[in-house]
Scaffold this motif. Structure first.
Motif, short mmCIF file in Angstrom:
data_model
loop_
_atom_site.label_atom_id
_atom_site.label_comp_id
_atom_site.label_asym_id
_atom_site.label_seq_id
_atom_site.Cartn_x
_atom_site.Cartn_y
_atom_site.Cartn_z
N ARG A 111 45.97 12.90 -65.65
CA ARG A 111 45.74 12.07 -66.66
C ARG A 111 45.47 12.62 -67.86
O ARG A 111 46.22 11.84 -68.94
N GLN A 112 45.09 13.75 -68.05
CA GLN A 112 45.00 14.34 -69.50
C GLN A 112 46.44 14.56 -69.81
O GLN A 112 46.61 14.55 -71.17
N LYS A 113 47.46 15.08 -68.98
CA LYS A 113 48.43 15.26 -69.34
C LYS A 113 49.24 14.03 -69.73
O LYS A 113 50.02 14.06 -70.92
N GLU A 114 49.09 13.07 -69.29
CA GLU A 114 49.64 11.86 -69.73
C GLU A 114 49.12 11.40 -71.00
O GLU A 114 49.81 10.82 -71.82
N ILE A 115 47.96 11.44 -71.29
CA ILE A 115 47.22 11.21 -72.53
C ILE A 115 47.65 11.70 -73.55
O ILE A 115 48.12 11.33 -74.68
N ILE A 116 47.94 13.32 -73.41
CA ILE A 116 48.16 14.03 -74.48
C ILE A 116 49.83 13.70 -74.81
O ILE A 116 50.22 13.58 -75.79
N GLU A 117 50.68 13.49 -73.64
CA GLU A 117 51.93 13.21 -73.77
C GLU A 117 52.12 11.97 -74.79
O GLU A 117 52.80 11.92 -75.75
N ALA A 118 51.38 10.96 -74.54
CA ALA A 118 51.17 9.68 -75.34
C ALA A 118 50.85 9.94 -76.57
O ALA A 118 51.45 9.26 -77.41
N LEU A 119 49.87 10.66 -76.85
CA LEU A 119 49.50 11.04 -78.36
C LEU A 119 50.51 11.68 -79.01
O LEU A 119 50.80 11.39 -80.13
N ARG A 120 51.20 12.50 -78.26
CA ARG A 120 52.67 13.26 -78.80
C ARG A 120 53.50 12.26 -79.26
O ARG A 120 54.00 12.10 -80.43
N VAL A 121 53.67 11.06 -78.37
CA VAL A 121 54.72 10.06 -78.83
C VAL A 121 54.13 9.34 -80.04
O VAL A 121 54.94 8.97 -81.10
N VAL A 122 52.88 8.93 -80.06
CA VAL A 122 52.20 8.25 -81.26
C VAL A 122 52.28 8.79 -82.50
O VAL A 122 52.75 8.50 -83.61
N ARG A 123 51.96 10.06 -82.49
CA ARG A 123 51.76 11.05 -83.66
C ARG A 123 53.30 11.07 -83.93
O ARG A 123 53.62 11.09 -85.49
N ALA A 124 54.04 11.42 -83.32
CA ALA A 124 55.49 11.54 -83.71
C ALA A 124 56.19 10.12 -84.27
O ALA A 124 56.77 10.41 -85.43
N LYS A 125 55.91 9.17 -83.96
CA LYS A 125 56.11 7.79 -84.37
C LYS A 125 55.59 7.61 -85.88
O LYS A 125 56.20 7.19 -86.69
N MET A 126 54.18 8.06 -85.84
CA MET A 126 53.55 7.65 -87.18
C MET A 126 54.16 8.64 -88.21
O MET A 126 54.37 8.12 -89.37
N ILE A 127 54.49 9.80 -87.81
CA ILE A 127 55.03 10.82 -89.01
C ILE A 127 56.62 10.56 -89.10
O ILE A 127 56.98 10.26 -90.39
N GLU A 128 57.31 9.99 -88.13
CA GLU A 128 58.52 9.71 -88.57
C GLU A 128 58.55 8.31 -89.09
O GLU A 128 59.61 8.21 -90.06
N ASN A 129 57.48 7.63 -89.60
CA ASN A 129 57.73 6.31 -90.15
C ASN A 129 56.70 6.34 -91.56
O ASN A 129 56.61 5.14 -91.84
N SER A 130 56.58 7.58 -91.94
CA SER A 130 55.52 7.98 -93.16
C SER A 130 55.94 8.94 -93.89
O SER A 130 56.66 9.62 -93.40
#
Length: 159
Positions: free
Chosen positions: A86-105
């Motif tokens: 579950r921790q790995k899934e959450i960290i991977e989801a955070l990576r995706v969110v962070r990448a999207k935020m940076i990509e669009n900012s």
């Protein structure tokens, strides 16, 4: 980042329980996650058991339960495996969110608070930005009614 930040956020009701949503959150003592050879062996054994039982689970059963629901039972047999997965899934989801935020900012660096104010008050083009600021400046922005959101911190950033 530290106890002072936690206390400040709790005082402003910014920390919520992810399970029930209450703002009545307090710190608790936790045992450190120390990787021992016994723990690694337990995880390895549990993973092997899951892999061996996977063909049977993938076939389904007469109850009509989906494979996703059926796969939950073996995971609950090991107290260590679900948390780690579950921790790995959450960290991977955070990576995706962070990448999207940076990509669009746009990265405005140390000028984040100043640029956020300019955008908020119509002195600069409206756009998504990210950068660095002090906790005090972030608090001041929030007090002014300027929406700010910290980028999720990932474990490798702390190492």
């Amino acid at each position: 980042r530290n106890s002072d930040d936690f206390e400040a956020q709790v005082g402003r009701k910014l920390v919520l329980c992810p399970t029930c949503g209450t703002a009545n959150v307090k710190k608790g003592l936790m045992a450190p996650a120390v990787s021992t050879s016994r723990k690694r062996e337990a995880i390895s054994s549990a993973m092997e058991a899951d892999i061996q039982s996977a063909p049977q689970e993938a076939a389904g059963d007469a109850s009509g339960a989906s494979p996703a629901v059926q796969n939950q039972a073996p995971m609950q047999q090991s107290a260590l495996l679900p948390t780690d997965m579950r921790q790995k899934e959450i960290i991977e989801a955070l990576r995706v969110v962070r990448a999207k935020m940076i990509e669009n900012s746009e990265n405005v660096g140390q000028d984040f608070a100043e640029e956020a104010r300019k955008i908020h008050y119509g002195e600069a083009e409206e756009r998504n930005i990210y950068g660095q600021t002090t906790p005090k400046d972030a608090e001041d922005l929030i007090d002014e009614g300027i929406s700010v959101l910290p980028l999720p911190e990932l474990p490798e950033e702390k190492n």
